[in-house]
Scaffold this active site. Sequence first.
Site, PDB file in Angstrom:
ATOM      1  N   LYS A  61      48.669  35.141  48.949  1.00 38.59           N
ATOM      2  CA  LYS A  61      47.466  35.807  48.401  1.00 38.59           C
ATOM      3  C   LYS A  61      46.628  34.926  47.513  1.00 38.59           C
ATOM      4  O   LYS A  61      45.457  34.543  47.421  1.00 38.59           O
ATOM      5  CB  LYS A  61      47.585  37.118  47.752  1.00 38.59           C
ATOM      6  CG  LYS A  61      47.909  38.453  48.941  1.00 38.59           C
ATOM      7  CD  LYS A  61      48.187  39.663  48.447  1.00 38.59           C
ATOM      8  CE  LYS A  61      48.703  40.447  49.326  1.00 38.59           C
ATOM      9  NZ  LYS A  61      49.469  41.821  48.788  1.00 38.59           N
ATOM     10  N   GLN A 105      50.624  44.938  43.642  1.00 44.17           N
ATOM     11  CA  GLN A 105      51.580  44.600  45.088  1.00 44.17           C
ATOM     12  C   GLN A 105      52.601  45.871  44.776  1.00 44.17           C
ATOM     13  O   GLN A 105      53.141  46.251  43.937  1.00 44.17           O
ATOM     14  CB  GLN A 105      52.301  43.250  45.009  1.00 44.17           C
ATOM     15  CG  GLN A 105      53.000  42.766  45.970  1.00 44.17           C
ATOM     16  CD  GLN A 105      52.366  42.617  47.411  1.00 44.17           C
ATOM     17  OE1 GLN A 105      51.258  42.137  47.479  1.00 44.17           O
ATOM     18  NE2 GLN A 105      52.935  43.010  48.292  1.00 44.17           N
ATOM     19  N   ASP A 128      42.507  46.958  48.025  1.00 49.99           N
ATOM     20  CA  ASP A 128      43.431  47.690  49.001  1.00 49.99           C
ATOM     21  C   ASP A 128      43.041  48.761  49.606  1.00 49.99           C
ATOM     22  O   ASP A 128      43.456  49.113  50.564  1.00 49.99           O
ATOM     23  CB  ASP A 128      44.825  47.966  48.074  1.00 49.99           C
ATOM     24  CG  ASP A 128      45.999  47.026  48.119  1.00 49.99           C
ATOM     25  OD1 ASP A 128      45.820  46.355  49.179  1.00 49.99           O
ATOM     26  OD2 ASP A 128      46.637  46.816  47.259  1.00 49.99           O
TER      27      ASP A 128
HETATM   28  N1  GUN Z   1      52.859  45.885  50.032  1.00 52.81           N
HETATM   29  C1  GUN Z   1      53.014  45.799  51.465  1.00 52.81           C
HETATM   30  N2  GUN Z   1      52.001  45.711  52.014  1.00 52.81           N
HETATM   31  C2  GUN Z   1      50.820  45.967  50.956  1.00 52.81           C
HETATM   32  C3  GUN Z   1      49.500  46.091  50.952  1.00 52.81           C
HETATM   33  O1  GUN Z   1      48.730  46.056  51.848  1.00 52.81           O
HETATM   34  N3  GUN Z   1      48.971  46.112  49.512  1.00 52.81           N
HETATM   35  C4  GUN Z   1      49.819  46.068  48.502  1.00 52.81           C
HETATM   36  N4  GUN Z   1      49.204  46.398  47.423  1.00 52.81           N
HETATM   37  N5  GUN Z   1      51.088  46.037  48.558  1.00 52.81           N
HETATM   38  C5  GUN Z   1      51.582  45.975  49.667  1.00 52.81           C
END
Ligand code: GUN
Length: 297
Positions: A61, A105, A128
Amino acid sequence: MSLALLQQDDDKIIDGKAIAQRVLEEVKVDVITLQQQGIEPCLAVVLVGDDPASHVYVRNKVEKARFVGIRSLEFRFDEQLSEEDLLQKIDELNADPDVHGILVQLPLPKQINETKVLERINPKKDVDGFHSENVGGLSQGRDVLTPCTPTGCIRLLKEALGDELTGLHAVVIGRSNIVGKPMAALLLKESCTVTVVHSKTKNIQQICQQADIVVAAVGRPKMVTASYLQADAVVIDVGINRIVEDGKARLVGDVDFDDALPMVSAITPVPGGVGPMTIAYLMKNTLQAARLQHPDL
Ligand code: GUN
C-alpha cells in the site's frame, strides 16, 4: 453456438494487473490536480502486531501510494498495544487536517475490539468504507466511501461488459462485511438483479447457473466449476487460497479457472485479477476522502 465457444480463451481473461495500472495512472493525474489546488493527499496506515501477511499488504500500500504521489504515513505498534492507545492514535489522525485517509490494517490483536476501532475513524477519512455511516450510505445508494475490493470488482465488470450493468443477474457467493455484502450493494446500485448465496444456501450450483455475473468471495479453493456456470457468464474471482498441488504450493481462487474458462465470456485469473485492483481503489478512495474534506473545491 455460444459466444464463449467462439472466443479465443486468452481474450476472455480480464487483466486486473493492466487495468489496475490504468487506475493508478488516473489517480496520478488527479493527485496533480489536487496539488494545484493546494491539497497534498495523504494516507495514514496503522498496523498493529506482526501478522506476516498484513506486513506485506501494508508495504504494498505504501509503495503504491508513493508511485501515484500520495504522501503516506505508517504507524506500527507491537502486538500488546492497548485498545485505548489505538483509539487515541485514531483521534489524533482524525484531528489532523493534513491526513485525508486512515486505514487500520485488519486483523487486530484479540484485546482490541475491531468494531470500536473502525467506528472511531472519521467517516470522511474511512478509506476502507467499513464505518457504519458509510455502510448505511452505500445501502441507500449514496456516494460514500466504499470498500476497495468490491469497488475494484465493479470496475473490472465494466471493463469486461461496458458501463451498463443494468438488469443483469449477478450472483455473489459469500456474505462477508469486507466483500460479499458491499459487493451486493454496489451491484444493486448498478441496477443489477442481485442474489447472495452463502454457506447455508441450498442449491448454490443451480442459482449460479442463472447468473450473468458470478462474483466468488467465499474462501473455498476451486469451488466454482464449469457446471456452476451459464454459457457466456462473466466471472470475478475474489478468492486467494494457498493450496499444495502436485507437491507444490500455489495460489488459487474460489473458481476452478481451467475448468471454467471454456464456458465463460470473461473471467479474472488468480493472481493478477482482483488483487491489484484493491490497492488501486485504495488510492482512488484516498483522493475521494481528500475531496470530501474540501467540499469547497
Ligand atoms: N485485511 C484484509 N483485507 C483488508 C482490507 O480490505 N482492509 C483492511 N484495513 N484490512 C484488511
